[in-house]
Design a protein around this motif. Structure first.
Motif, mmCIF file in Angstrom:
data_model
loop_
_atom_site.group_PDB
_atom_site.id
_atom_site.type_symbol
_atom_site.label_atom_id
_atom_site.label_comp_id
_atom_site.label_asym_id
_atom_site.label_seq_id
_atom_site.Cartn_x
_atom_site.Cartn_y
_atom_site.Cartn_z
ATOM 1 N N SER A 10 -0.795 -35.014 22.501
ATOM 2 C CA SER A 10 0.219 -34.408 21.644
ATOM 3 C C SER A 10 0.112 -32.915 21.534
ATOM 4 O O SER A 10 0.894 -31.966 21.885
ATOM 5 C CB SER A 10 0.604 -34.830 20.330
ATOM 6 O OG SER A 10 1.449 -34.271 19.413
ATOM 7 N N SER A 30 -2.651 -36.743 18.040
ATOM 8 C CA SER A 30 -3.383 -37.101 19.231
ATOM 9 C C SER A 30 -3.536 -35.857 19.996
ATOM 10 O O SER A 30 -2.833 -34.840 19.911
ATOM 11 C CB SER A 30 -2.616 -38.082 19.959
ATOM 12 O OG SER A 30 -1.598 -37.418 20.615
ATOM 13 N N GLU A 64 -4.643 -37.038 8.830
ATOM 14 C CA GLU A 64 -4.606 -37.475 9.999
ATOM 15 C C GLU A 64 -4.470 -36.521 10.929
ATOM 16 O O GLU A 64 -3.660 -35.471 10.770
ATOM 17 C CB GLU A 64 -3.673 -38.725 10.165
ATOM 18 C CG GLU A 64 -3.805 -39.886 9.198
ATOM 19 C CD GLU A 64 -2.774 -40.908 9.620
ATOM 20 O OE1 GLU A 64 -2.849 -41.679 10.775
ATOM 21 O OE2 GLU A 64 -1.854 -41.195 8.727
ATOM 22 N N THR A 104 7.012 -36.105 14.509
ATOM 23 C CA THR A 104 5.792 -36.897 14.460
ATOM 24 C C THR A 104 5.168 -37.214 15.978
ATOM 25 O O THR A 104 6.017 -37.109 16.722
ATOM 26 C CB THR A 104 6.355 -38.344 13.846
ATOM 27 O OG1 THR A 104 7.354 -38.997 14.646
ATOM 28 C CG2 THR A 104 6.519 -38.453 12.357
ATOM 29 N N ASP A 105 3.991 -37.194 15.869
ATOM 30 C CA ASP A 105 3.599 -37.448 17.260
ATOM 31 C C ASP A 105 3.777 -39.029 17.707
ATOM 32 O O ASP A 105 4.207 -39.921 16.938
ATOM 33 C CB ASP A 105 1.997 -37.022 17.399
ATOM 34 C CG ASP A 105 1.115 -37.829 16.613
ATOM 35 O OD1 ASP A 105 1.425 -39.059 16.140
ATOM 36 O OD2 ASP A 105 0.033 -37.825 16.926
ATOM 37 N N GLU A 106 3.204 -39.337 18.728
ATOM 38 C CA GLU A 106 3.364 -40.838 19.104
ATOM 39 C C GLU A 106 2.531 -41.793 18.606
ATOM 40 O O GLU A 106 2.984 -43.038 18.699
ATOM 41 C CB GLU A 106 2.819 -40.857 20.639
ATOM 42 C CG GLU A 106 1.501 -40.582 20.974
ATOM 43 C CD GLU A 106 0.959 -39.264 21.286
ATOM 44 O OE1 GLU A 106 -0.016 -39.063 21.763
ATOM 45 O OE2 GLU A 106 2.009 -38.360 20.776
ATOM 46 N N HIS A 107 1.818 -41.424 17.609
ATOM 47 C CA HIS A 107 1.150 -42.185 16.620
ATOM 48 C C HIS A 107 1.568 -42.260 15.271
ATOM 49 O O HIS A 107 0.955 -42.811 14.358
ATOM 50 C CB HIS A 107 -0.364 -42.065 16.731
ATOM 51 C CG HIS A 107 -1.171 -42.040 18.125
ATOM 52 N ND1 HIS A 107 -1.347 -43.319 18.526
ATOM 53 C CD2 HIS A 107 -1.496 -41.343 18.849
ATOM 54 C CE1 HIS A 107 -1.879 -43.254 19.666
ATOM 55 N NE2 HIS A 107 -1.930 -41.872 19.916
ATOM 56 N N GLY A 108 2.725 -41.660 15.113
ATOM 57 C CA GLY A 108 3.289 -41.529 13.729
ATOM 58 C C GLY A 108 2.861 -40.444 12.859
ATOM 59 O O GLY A 108 2.980 -40.552 11.553
#
Length: 189
Positions: free
Chosen positions: A84, A81, A78, A49-53
């Motif tokens: 990312s 980012s 989605e 997952t990236d830093e925003h989930g």
């Protein structure tokens, strides 16, 4: 469903030790993906997952014996980012450099050296795909999608793709207005 977010194509031979290095460096699970585009070419993958989930899948695929594809897929609507994606772009490029592979292209391209040039030898004929199947638009902004680019692609990427197209005999068939717009674009206007 998987949608590619970032794809880096490279060529060169890899040893078993180098493939092990790739798997360890990227934390990949040995074994192919079972879904998504080109799953049959997948060698190893990883879910993250990236830093925003936003859930992503990182994949290494092998084509023939000397082509390697690093792909970052998204699993939902989605988008990850930009930070990312750019981090993975840098990681793909670093791995390609470390392995002494030749970078063929990265999609979407962010720099001119990430663009695959279709026209490098004068082998095109006037009966090219453009002439036989596609009419040039009158507006430069309408040309970008036909070159595989988004309208907001970096200017240098657009310049490389446009110059490549202009080398083809098909360019002679483009409307005069498009020739003028292309010249102005390349001149920095």
């Amino acid at each position: 469903m998987l949608w590619p977010v970032l794809r880096a194509l490279s060529i060169g031979e890899l040893t078993d030790d180098q493939l092990t290095w790739v798997r360890e460096t990227f934390g990949l699970t040995d074994g192919p993906r079972t879904e998504g585009p080109a799953a049959e070419d997948s060698l190893a993958h990883r879910t993250l997952t990236d830093e925003h989930g936003v859930e992503l899948i990182l994949d290494l695929a092998g084509l023939d014996d000397d082509a390697w594809v690093f792909t970052l897929f998204r699993t939902t609507a989605e988008n990850p980012s930009a930070v990312s994606v750019e981090g993975w772009r840098a990681a793909f490029r670093a791995a390609i450099d470390h392995l002494n592979l030749e970078l063929v292209e990265i999609q979407p391209a962010a720099t001119a050296d990430e663009v695959l040039l279709a026209y490098s030898e004068p082998t095109y004929t006037p009966e090219s795909a453009f002439r036989a199947h596609w009419a040039f638009p009158d507006e430069l902004d309408l040309l970008w999608p036909h070159l595989g680019l988004l309208r907001d692609a970096p200017r240098k990427v657009k310049q490389v793709k446009l110059r490549d197209l202009m080398l083809t005999p098909a360019w002679d068939l483009a409307p005069a207005s498009l020739h003028q717009q292309a010249k102005e674009f390349l001149d920095g206007n």
